[in-house]
Write an enzyme that holds these catalytic residues in place. Structure first.
Site, mmCIF file in Angstrom:
data_model
loop_
_atom_site.group_PDB
_atom_site.id
_atom_site.type_symbol
_atom_site.label_atom_id
_atom_site.label_comp_id
_atom_site.label_asym_id
_atom_site.label_seq_id
_atom_site.Cartn_x
_atom_site.Cartn_y
_atom_site.Cartn_z
ATOM 1 N N GLU A 85 -5.593 -1.475 -2.637
ATOM 2 C CA GLU A 85 -5.569 -2.804 -1.989
ATOM 3 C C GLU A 85 -6.707 -2.909 -0.969
ATOM 4 O O GLU A 85 -6.809 -2.078 -0.057
ATOM 5 C CB GLU A 85 -4.210 -3.025 -1.313
ATOM 6 C CG GLU A 85 -4.039 -4.458 -0.834
ATOM 7 C CD GLU A 85 -2.633 -4.727 -0.312
ATOM 8 O OE1 GLU A 85 -1.653 -4.175 -0.846
ATOM 9 O OE2 GLU A 85 -2.518 -5.501 0.658
ATOM 10 N N LYS A 279 6.884 -3.621 3.418
ATOM 11 C CA LYS A 279 5.840 -3.384 2.403
ATOM 12 C C LYS A 279 4.519 -3.109 3.109
ATOM 13 O O LYS A 279 3.752 -2.228 2.696
ATOM 14 C CB LYS A 279 5.732 -4.602 1.481
ATOM 15 C CG LYS A 279 4.819 -4.406 0.282
ATOM 16 C CD LYS A 279 3.356 -4.700 0.560
ATOM 17 C CE LYS A 279 2.504 -4.536 -0.690
ATOM 18 N NZ LYS A 279 1.071 -4.665 -0.444
ATOM 19 N N ASP A 295 5.239 13.088 -3.019
ATOM 20 C CA ASP A 295 5.978 12.297 -4.000
ATOM 21 C C ASP A 295 6.290 10.922 -3.412
ATOM 22 O O ASP A 295 7.242 10.752 -2.653
ATOM 23 C CB ASP A 295 7.262 13.070 -4.343
ATOM 24 C CG ASP A 295 8.101 12.382 -5.395
ATOM 25 O OD1 ASP A 295 7.911 11.172 -5.622
ATOM 26 O OD2 ASP A 295 8.966 13.054 -5.974
ATOM 27 N N HIS A 392 -8.331 -10.860 4.501
ATOM 28 C CA HIS A 392 -8.120 -10.515 3.099
ATOM 29 C C HIS A 392 -9.230 -11.070 2.227
ATOM 30 O O HIS A 392 -9.753 -10.388 1.356
ATOM 31 C CB HIS A 392 -6.781 -11.091 2.616
ATOM 32 C CG HIS A 392 -5.655 -10.133 2.778
ATOM 33 N ND1 HIS A 392 -4.554 -10.135 1.976
ATOM 34 C CD2 HIS A 392 -5.468 -9.134 3.662
ATOM 35 C CE1 HIS A 392 -3.725 -9.186 2.341
ATOM 36 N NE2 HIS A 392 -4.256 -8.563 3.380
#
Ligand code: MEV
Length: 437
Positions: A85, A279, A295, A392
């Site tokens: 991202e 998130k 993991d 962004h």
């Protein structure tokens, strides 16, 4: 098309690739060429990657970046991050720099206890089962000696084993609930090996016990570690006097601090927002987890369960203003390893751990929590001031430029133009098309 294949795993790598190319592509040569383009030119290194999993055909690259200037518990760290991202590493670096002049990040490991369970069905008298368990409990320790010896030398091992009656949830359901300390390893293999031995001991001892009648049986359903580790928790924090919360986009520090705290409160009480809020934290957490060969599925599952521990999914981070001091912190469960598994096999994972100066599992927990907090700070700072699209879209501009395979001259013209003009996908496309007319 409905393609099924028998004995696929037994085919050679070349045969597997040809089967994929012939089965799914109108231009099989092109597909083979894309697959081969991502092979490593060093055959030995490629073989290492091939052997990590079954049926490897190629490698999927994810960029590995670094976010420098993280002042954590008084020491500067550069954090490696593997993520696709576009804005994540830039945001982390910005947050790191911002807090480096305001006391830095403080991180503390609260506890490191891991958990595993043997799930079993017992159809008899629970009182008898309880006495039986207390009688044989030492055997669970003695019969796992060969497994626990090395771990004990490193200061870890089995902490405790308890019998849990879960019949209120499922008919005849009981557990052996065991806790472990696994030091610098994540401990999955160690824990699962211990649990399987507990199960064997349980069955064997029950079989030989004269406490139970013939109809009273123990049937083990499964033995497996839990990825929910609410007692393997780290806390990361930043704080400073409210008036120090200044920068280009923050003209009124108190107003900013109050809006920031409100944004966190919304994530604490509103699950729709909490998921997106968390998130953003996971953007930082996962990137470090991946870069250090840990993991990420285990970490994700455990963290989201923790976020729901009070019955409703909620924010992992919290913020307050008290006596003129702004404090922002998070607490997350993390079962990590810095030895064993990929950490000693994958050359880039080893390199990332070297960048982090070979941390212990506890130190890595601190770094990961800090990366999560920094990411959350960066997101909330943008969201409560300029909005996130400005930053962004700046990062996204590169992706659009690449998509259009712009040459160097076009690149410079596009970047110069969008320094002064608002970036949107259509505006960039239009500008490129005009350039090429
Ligand atoms: C995007 O990857 C992450 C954010 O949506 C997180 C948030 O909203 O807090 C910006």
């Amino acid at each position: 098309m409905n393609n099924a294949v028998a004995g696929f795993s037994k085919l050679s790598k070349k045969e597997k690739i040809n089967w994929i190319a012939d089965s799914y592509f109108s231009n099989p040569e092109e597909a083979v060429s894309i697959i081969r383009n991502y092979w490593n030119s060093d055959d030995k290194l490629q073989q290492l990657h091939d052997e990590f999993i079954e049926n490897t055909i190629t490698n999927l690259y994810i960029p590995l970046g670094v976010a420098p200037n993280f002042l954590i518990n008084g020491k500067y760290k550069t954090i490696p991050m593997a993520i696709e991202e576009s804005s994540v590493v830039a945001a982390a670096s910005k947050a790191a720099k911002y807090w480096s002049t305001r006391g830095g990040f403080k991180a503390t490991v609260i506890d490191t206890e891991k958990i595993g369970q043997v799930h079993f069905i017992f159809n008899g008298d629970a009182e008898k089962l309880n006495s039986f368990f207390n009688q044989i409990k030492p055997k669970f320790f003695s019969e796992t000696q060969s497994i626990t010896k090395n771990m004990q030398q490193r200061g870890g091992g089995i902490l405790d084993i308890q019998l849990k009656d879960k019949r209120n949830l499922l008919e005849n359901y009981f557990q052996l609930h065991a806790t472990f300390e696994t030091k610098d390893s994540m401990g999955a293999n160690f824990i699962n090996s211990c649990l399987e031995q507990f199960a064997a001991t349980l069955k064997e001892e029950a079989h030989n016990s004269d406490l139970f009648s013939e109809n009273e049986t123990i049937k083990v359903v499964m033995s497996i570690l839990s990825n929910y580790v609410p007692n393997c928790v780290v806390r990361a924090e930043v704080s400073c006097p409210v008036e120090e919360l200044t920068e280009k986009h923050i003209t009124n520090p108190l107003e900013f601090a109050e809006r920031f705290v409100q944004a966190v409160q919304i994530a604490e009480i509103e699950p729709f927002r909490a998921v997106t809020h968390n998130k953003g934290i996971m953007n930082g957490v996962d990137a470090v987890i991946l870069a250090t060969g840990n993991d990420f599925r285990a970490v994700e599952a455990g963290i989201h369960a923790y976020a729901s521990r009070n019955g409703q999914y909620s924010s992992l981070s919290h913020a307050k203003i008290e006596n003129g001091i702004f404090t922002f912190w998070l607490e997350i469960p993390l079962a990590l390893g810095t030895v064993g598994g990929l950490t000693s096999l994958h050359p880039l994972v080893k390199l990332c751990l070297e960048i982090l100066q070979k941390p212990s599992a506890k130190e890595l927990m601190e770094v990961v929590a800090v990366a999560g907090l920094a990411q959350n700070f960066a997101a909330l700072r943008s969201l409560t001031t300029t909005g996130i699209q400005q930053g962004h879209m700046k990062m996204h501009l590169n992706n659009i430029i690449n998509q259009f395979e712009a040459d160097e001259q076009e690149r410079q013209l596009i970047k110069a133009h969008f320094k002064k003009n608002a970036i949107s996908h259509s505006a960039v496309v239009e500008f490129i098309e005009n350039l090429r007319k």
